[in-house]
Write an enzyme that holds these catalytic residues in place. Structure first.
Site, short mmCIF file in Angstrom:
data_model
loop_
_atom_site.label_atom_id
_atom_site.label_comp_id
_atom_site.label_asym_id
_atom_site.label_seq_id
_atom_site.Cartn_x
_atom_site.Cartn_y
_atom_site.Cartn_z
N MET A 126 -41.60 69.31 -169.38
CA MET A 126 -40.43 69.39 -170.24
C MET A 126 -40.79 69.71 -171.69
O MET A 126 -40.14 70.53 -172.33
CB MET A 126 -39.65 68.07 -170.19
CG MET A 126 -38.34 68.10 -170.97
SD MET A 126 -37.45 66.53 -170.92
CE MET A 126 -37.05 66.42 -169.17
N ARG B 47 -13.58 91.45 -165.47
CA ARG B 47 -13.95 90.11 -165.93
C ARG B 47 -12.85 89.65 -166.88
O ARG B 47 -11.83 89.16 -166.44
CB ARG B 47 -15.33 90.14 -166.59
CG ARG B 47 -15.96 88.79 -166.83
CD ARG B 47 -17.36 88.92 -167.43
NE ARG B 47 -17.35 89.59 -168.73
CZ ARG B 47 -18.43 89.70 -169.50
NH1 ARG B 47 -19.59 89.22 -169.09
NH2 ARG B 47 -18.35 90.32 -170.67
N TYR C 70 -47.95 68.03 -163.18
CA TYR C 70 -47.14 67.44 -162.12
C TYR C 70 -47.40 68.10 -160.77
O TYR C 70 -47.40 69.33 -160.66
CB TYR C 70 -45.65 67.58 -162.46
CG TYR C 70 -45.17 66.64 -163.54
CD1 TYR C 70 -45.16 65.26 -163.34
CD2 TYR C 70 -44.72 67.13 -164.76
CE1 TYR C 70 -44.71 64.40 -164.33
CE2 TYR C 70 -44.27 66.28 -165.76
CZ TYR C 70 -44.27 64.92 -165.53
OH TYR C 70 -43.84 64.06 -166.51
N LYS D 293 -23.94 86.18 -181.08
CA LYS D 293 -23.57 85.10 -180.17
C LYS D 293 -24.83 84.42 -179.59
O LYS D 293 -25.92 84.99 -179.60
CB LYS D 293 -22.70 85.64 -179.03
CG LYS D 293 -23.37 86.63 -178.11
CD LYS D 293 -22.41 87.06 -177.00
CE LYS D 293 -23.12 87.99 -176.01
NZ LYS D 293 -22.27 88.31 -174.86
#
Length: 333
Positions: A288, A117, A243, A33
């Site tokens: 980023m 859950r 930044y 997964k």
């Protein structure tokens, strides 16, 4: 562009250790997964098949479709299909969802043994069997999930006892409802490595197969992440980087920018505190698409053990790995 190396020998080494615990590679269900925990869905499926793994666990119907040719058995954890399959099994996570499965779907019933859950309550077992029969579904298995197998508390034993009672009742109900012998499984990675006498039909192994189970020195991490240099400059004393200018040079330094940022999966919280395995220090706010390090190497190893990187970020290896974007090129060596 940043890239990932997947070490096949390390992966097979981990599977050798796992198969000794399960007593058979046929009892290993590789958990794929979330892009195989960031390793690459198809890459890990290919290597799993080469090793001889016949079972896989995925999150979605789309993932099941993508790896269908690699395995004999696939269990989907989180979605309901549009049509039944002869190979793919689907998880029943609640009583109310049963009527939504297509007739003749192969299903496995998840039982809440204490995680609170997903899954039906143990008190709802009979009702679940009734609804499954009425919906025309083919029940093949009953399973549960541990909430604290990786913590040295008594909860692991408590959940095991709860599931033993579930198995006993489910076997009786299977006879009553004329269901074929059921498959039972509860062991995730941590649970398997706590058990001295594994005796279930299969183990769902994720993080341990990728070599990043906490507290285990015998495993070998499969994934290494590298970044390539974009530019280099000489940083004078008192000049700032990135930044917000949050790093201030205390002396003249050489700083280089590399093509791996938070958009690619480099957690921004690691800004100004991350140190790569070979000692290169990250400086300035992680951007980023890139990040800066105090080095002029053409490429650097960002990490080769997600557990080490996770400690620096005060998180778990799962988050470090699954944050890696699927578009990053992955090479098997």
């Amino acid at each position: 562009m940043a890239y990932i190396i997947l070490n096949k020998n390390n992966f097979f080494h981990n599977l050798d250790i796992i198969s000794k615990r399960t007593k058979s590679k046929d009892k290993i269900a590789i958990v794929l997964k979330d892009n195989a925990y960031g390793h690459g869905l198809l890459e890990m499926a290919e290597m799993s098949k080469e090793y001889g793994i016949k079972k896989a666990v995925v999150r979605s119907c789309e993932d099941a479709k993508r790896v269908e040719d690699f395995f004999e058995y696939i269990l989907v954890l989180g979605e309901i299909p549009n049509s039944a399959s002869k190979k793919v099994r689907y998880t029943i996570n609640s009583l109310d969802s049963i009527e939504n499965f297509p007739k003749n779907s192969l299903v496995e019933l998840k039982v809440d043994s204490g995680m609170h859950r997903n899954g039906v309550l143990s008190s709802e077992l009979r009702e679940a069997f009734l609804r499954i029969k009425k919906a025309g579904l083919i029940l093949e298995g009953v399973f549960t999930h541990h909430r604290s197998a990786d913590e040295l508390t008594s909860e692991w034993f408590w959940q095991n006892d709860n599931f033993k009672r579930v198995k006993k009742e489910a076997k009786a109900l299977a006879e009553e409802f004329k269901v074929e012998p059921l498959r039972f499984h509860s062991a995730n990675s941590a649970s398997l490595f706590r058990s001295e006498s594994f005796d279930e039909d299969m183990a769902r192994v994720g993080i341990v197969s990728y070599g990043c189970l906490e507290g285990s020195d015998e495993l070998k991490p499969v994934l290494s992440l590298y970044a390539k240099k974009i530019s280099t400059r000489e940083l004078k004393k008192s000049q700032r980087v990135g930044y917000g200018g949050r790093f201030v040079a205390q002396e003249d330094l050489v700083v280089s920018n590399y093509d791996f940022g938070y958009g690619d999966g480099f957690l921004r919280c690691l800004s100004n505190k991350f140190v790569a395995p070979n000692g290169e220090r990250q400086v300035g706010t992680i951007s980023m698409d890139n990040s800066s390090f105090l080095t002029d190497k053409d490429e650097i190893l960002i990490f080769d053990d997600a557990r080490v990187a996770a400690k620096q970020a005060d998180t778990i290896s799962y988050e470090i790995l699954t944050s890696l974007k699927s578009y990053i090129k992955r090479w098997i060596v």
